[in-house]
Write a protein that holds these residues in place. Structure first.
Motif, mmCIF file in Angstrom:
data_model
loop_
_atom_site.group_PDB
_atom_site.id
_atom_site.type_symbol
_atom_site.label_atom_id
_atom_site.label_comp_id
_atom_site.label_asym_id
_atom_site.label_seq_id
_atom_site.Cartn_x
_atom_site.Cartn_y
_atom_site.Cartn_z
ATOM 1 N N GLY A 152 0.609 -1.351 -0.198
ATOM 2 C CA GLY A 152 0.272 0.238 0.130
ATOM 3 C C GLY A 152 0.467 1.179 -0.170
ATOM 4 N N THR A 153 2.185 1.464 0.865
ATOM 5 C CA THR A 153 2.984 2.256 1.269
ATOM 6 C C THR A 153 3.483 2.796 -0.599
ATOM 7 O OG1 THR A 153 3.207 2.211 3.280
ATOM 8 C CG2 THR A 153 5.174 3.697 1.608
ATOM 9 N N ALA A 154 3.721 1.731 -0.761
ATOM 10 C CA ALA A 154 4.934 1.441 -2.276
ATOM 11 C C ALA A 154 3.915 2.463 -3.342
ATOM 12 C CB ALA A 154 4.979 0.102 -2.540
ATOM 13 N N GLY A 155 2.325 1.934 -3.685
ATOM 14 C CA GLY A 155 1.341 2.411 -4.298
ATOM 15 C C GLY A 155 0.853 3.516 -4.315
ATOM 16 N N GLY A 210 7.800 11.400 -3.920
ATOM 17 C CA GLY A 210 7.236 9.998 -3.253
ATOM 18 C C GLY A 210 7.223 9.920 -1.869
ATOM 19 N N TRP A 211 8.021 10.853 -0.739
ATOM 20 C CA TRP A 211 8.002 10.357 0.288
ATOM 21 C C TRP A 211 7.171 11.484 1.046
ATOM 22 C CZ3 TRP A 211 8.291 14.568 3.124
ATOM 23 C CH2 TRP A 211 8.535 16.084 2.421
ATOM 24 N N GLU A 212 6.817 12.517 0.778
ATOM 25 C CA GLU A 212 4.953 12.748 1.184
ATOM 26 C C GLU A 212 4.128 11.874 1.381
ATOM 27 O OE1 GLU A 212 6.171 17.994 -0.278
ATOM 28 O OE2 GLU A 212 4.725 15.315 -1.730
ATOM 29 N N ALA A 213 4.313 10.652 0.581
ATOM 30 C CA ALA A 213 3.221 9.454 1.098
ATOM 31 C C ALA A 213 3.166 8.723 1.733
ATOM 32 C CB ALA A 213 2.783 9.328 -0.377
ATOM 33 N N VAL A 214 3.688 9.470 2.646
ATOM 34 C CA VAL A 214 4.658 8.320 4.492
ATOM 35 C C VAL A 214 4.413 8.938 4.937
ATOM 36 C CG1 VAL A 214 6.509 7.251 5.339
ATOM 37 C CG2 VAL A 214 6.373 6.646 2.486
ATOM 38 N N VAL A 215 4.306 10.478 5.470
ATOM 39 C CA VAL A 215 4.135 11.125 6.499
ATOM 40 C C VAL A 215 2.696 10.951 6.950
ATOM 41 C CG1 VAL A 215 3.880 13.471 7.875
ATOM 42 C CG2 VAL A 215 6.305 12.253 6.051
ATOM 43 N N TYR A 228 0.624 14.683 6.623
ATOM 44 C CA TYR A 228 1.041 15.486 5.886
ATOM 45 C C TYR A 228 0.646 15.384 4.168
ATOM 46 C CZ TYR A 228 3.745 17.795 2.568
ATOM 47 O OH TYR A 228 4.194 18.883 1.857
ATOM 48 N N ARG A 229 0.319 14.194 4.605
ATOM 49 C CA ARG A 229 -0.011 12.932 2.990
ATOM 50 C C ARG A 229 -1.947 12.780 3.195
ATOM 51 N NH1 ARG A 229 0.741 6.652 4.540
ATOM 52 N NH2 ARG A 229 -1.439 6.208 5.852
ATOM 53 N N THR A 230 -1.936 13.187 4.007
ATOM 54 C CA THR A 230 -3.796 13.406 3.498
ATOM 55 C C THR A 230 -3.779 15.038 3.543
ATOM 56 O OG1 THR A 230 -4.019 12.370 5.427
ATOM 57 C CG2 THR A 230 -6.391 13.723 5.231
ATOM 58 N N TRP A 231 -2.961 16.022 4.406
ATOM 59 C CA TRP A 231 -3.619 17.618 3.845
ATOM 60 C C TRP A 231 -2.742 17.701 2.550
ATOM 61 C CZ3 TRP A 231 0.216 21.343 1.948
ATOM 62 C CH2 TRP A 231 -0.227 22.131 1.853
ATOM 63 N N LEU A 232 -2.474 17.186 1.844
ATOM 64 C CA LEU A 232 -1.388 16.528 -0.504
ATOM 65 C C LEU A 232 -2.282 16.427 -0.257
ATOM 66 C CD1 LEU A 232 0.630 18.259 -1.532
ATOM 67 C CD2 LEU A 232 2.051 16.205 -1.293
ATOM 68 N N LEU A 233 -3.210 15.618 -0.407
ATOM 69 C CA LEU A 233 -4.020 14.352 -1.368
ATOM 70 C C LEU A 233 -5.487 15.924 -1.120
ATOM 71 C CD1 LEU A 233 -4.968 11.975 -2.607
ATOM 72 C CD2 LEU A 233 -5.920 11.383 -0.715
ATOM 73 N N PHE A 234 -5.944 16.361 -0.312
ATOM 74 C CA PHE A 234 -6.841 17.226 -0.056
ATOM 75 C C PHE A 234 -6.317 18.388 -1.029
ATOM 76 C CE2 PHE A 234 -8.910 14.411 2.703
ATOM 77 C CZ PHE A 234 -10.692 14.191 2.487
ATOM 78 N N HIS A 235 -5.230 18.698 -1.269
ATOM 79 C CA HIS A 235 -4.766 19.975 -1.271
ATOM 80 C C HIS A 235 -4.636 19.637 -2.657
ATOM 81 C CE1 HIS A 235 -2.859 23.729 -2.230
ATOM 82 N NE2 HIS A 235 -1.712 23.528 -2.914
ATOM 83 N N GLU A 236 -4.251 18.329 -3.413
ATOM 84 C CA GLU A 236 -3.982 18.270 -5.114
ATOM 85 C C GLU A 236 -5.993 17.943 -5.306
ATOM 86 O OE1 GLU A 236 -2.310 18.127 -7.365
ATOM 87 O OE2 GLU A 236 -0.575 19.000 -5.768
ATOM 88 N N LEU A 237 -6.563 17.535 -4.768
ATOM 89 C CA LEU A 237 -7.598 17.363 -5.085
ATOM 90 C C LEU A 237 -8.509 18.226 -5.444
ATOM 91 C CD1 LEU A 237 -8.698 13.462 -3.658
ATOM 92 C CD2 LEU A 237 -8.115 14.189 -6.062
ATOM 93 N N TYR A 238 -8.969 19.129 -4.174
ATOM 94 C CA TYR A 238 -9.835 20.347 -3.679
ATOM 95 C C TYR A 238 -9.088 22.000 -3.550
ATOM 96 C CZ TYR A 238 -12.299 15.837 -2.051
ATOM 97 O OH TYR A 238 -12.930 14.893 -2.443
ATOM 98 N N GLY A 239 -8.114 21.726 -3.919
ATOM 99 C CA GLY A 239 -7.402 22.898 -4.020
ATOM 100 C C GLY A 239 -6.506 23.572 -2.481
ATOM 101 N N SER A 240 -6.853 23.180 -1.521
ATOM 102 C CA SER A 240 -7.270 23.684 0.227
ATOM 103 C C SER A 240 -7.216 22.535 0.747
ATOM 104 C CB SER A 240 -8.589 24.619 0.193
ATOM 105 O OG SER A 240 -8.265 24.472 1.263
#
Length: 120
Positions: free
Chosen positions: A15-18, A30-35, A38-50
């Motif tokens: 799951g982490t590699a994917g 890629g390392w941002e997916a491990v934290v 922060y990965r949740t914040w980044l995912l919401f930022h990429e998908l919704y702009g905030s």
């Protein structure tokens, strides 16, 4: 007992590699997916702009809807179906490697632009 721990570690690693490859396809490091947070914040930022929209996950019952919606929107951003998004939410150790290592291409929010069907 050792076999169960080995299987759990293998599923976590898959799951982490994917997720790592998925974040790279989105243009992040890629390392941002491990934290975790922060990965949740980044995912919401990429998908919704905030990234602040992830604070909605703190609301008790509404957070379940937000999780399923986020999975569906991530799948749609990679040109997959909303059912694939359901799989991303419920079985991330299986569906993130399919998304990350497969041929899916991140559309960079182009699905969010609504255009009328016919323009005259």
């Amino acid at each position: 007992m050792a076999g169960m721990l080995t299987a759990a570690a293998a599923l976590w690693l898959a799951g982490t590699a994917g997720r790592w490859r998925c974040f790279q396809k989105m243009g992040c490091r890629g390392w941002e997916a491990v934290v975790p947070v922060y990965r949740t914040w980044l995912l919401f930022h990429e998908l919704y702009g905030s990234g602040r929209r992830m604070l909605r996950l703190l609301l008790p019952v509404y957070n379940v809807y937000i999780l399923f919606r986020c999975g569906a929107d991530l799948a749609l951003a990679f040109n997959r179906s909303a059912w694939f998004g359901l799989g991303l939410t419920l079985l991330p150790f299986l569906f993130f490697p399919i998304l990350g290592f497969g041929g899916a291409v991140y559309l960079d929010g182009s699905l969010n632009v609504r255009q009328p069907p016919y323009t005259f």
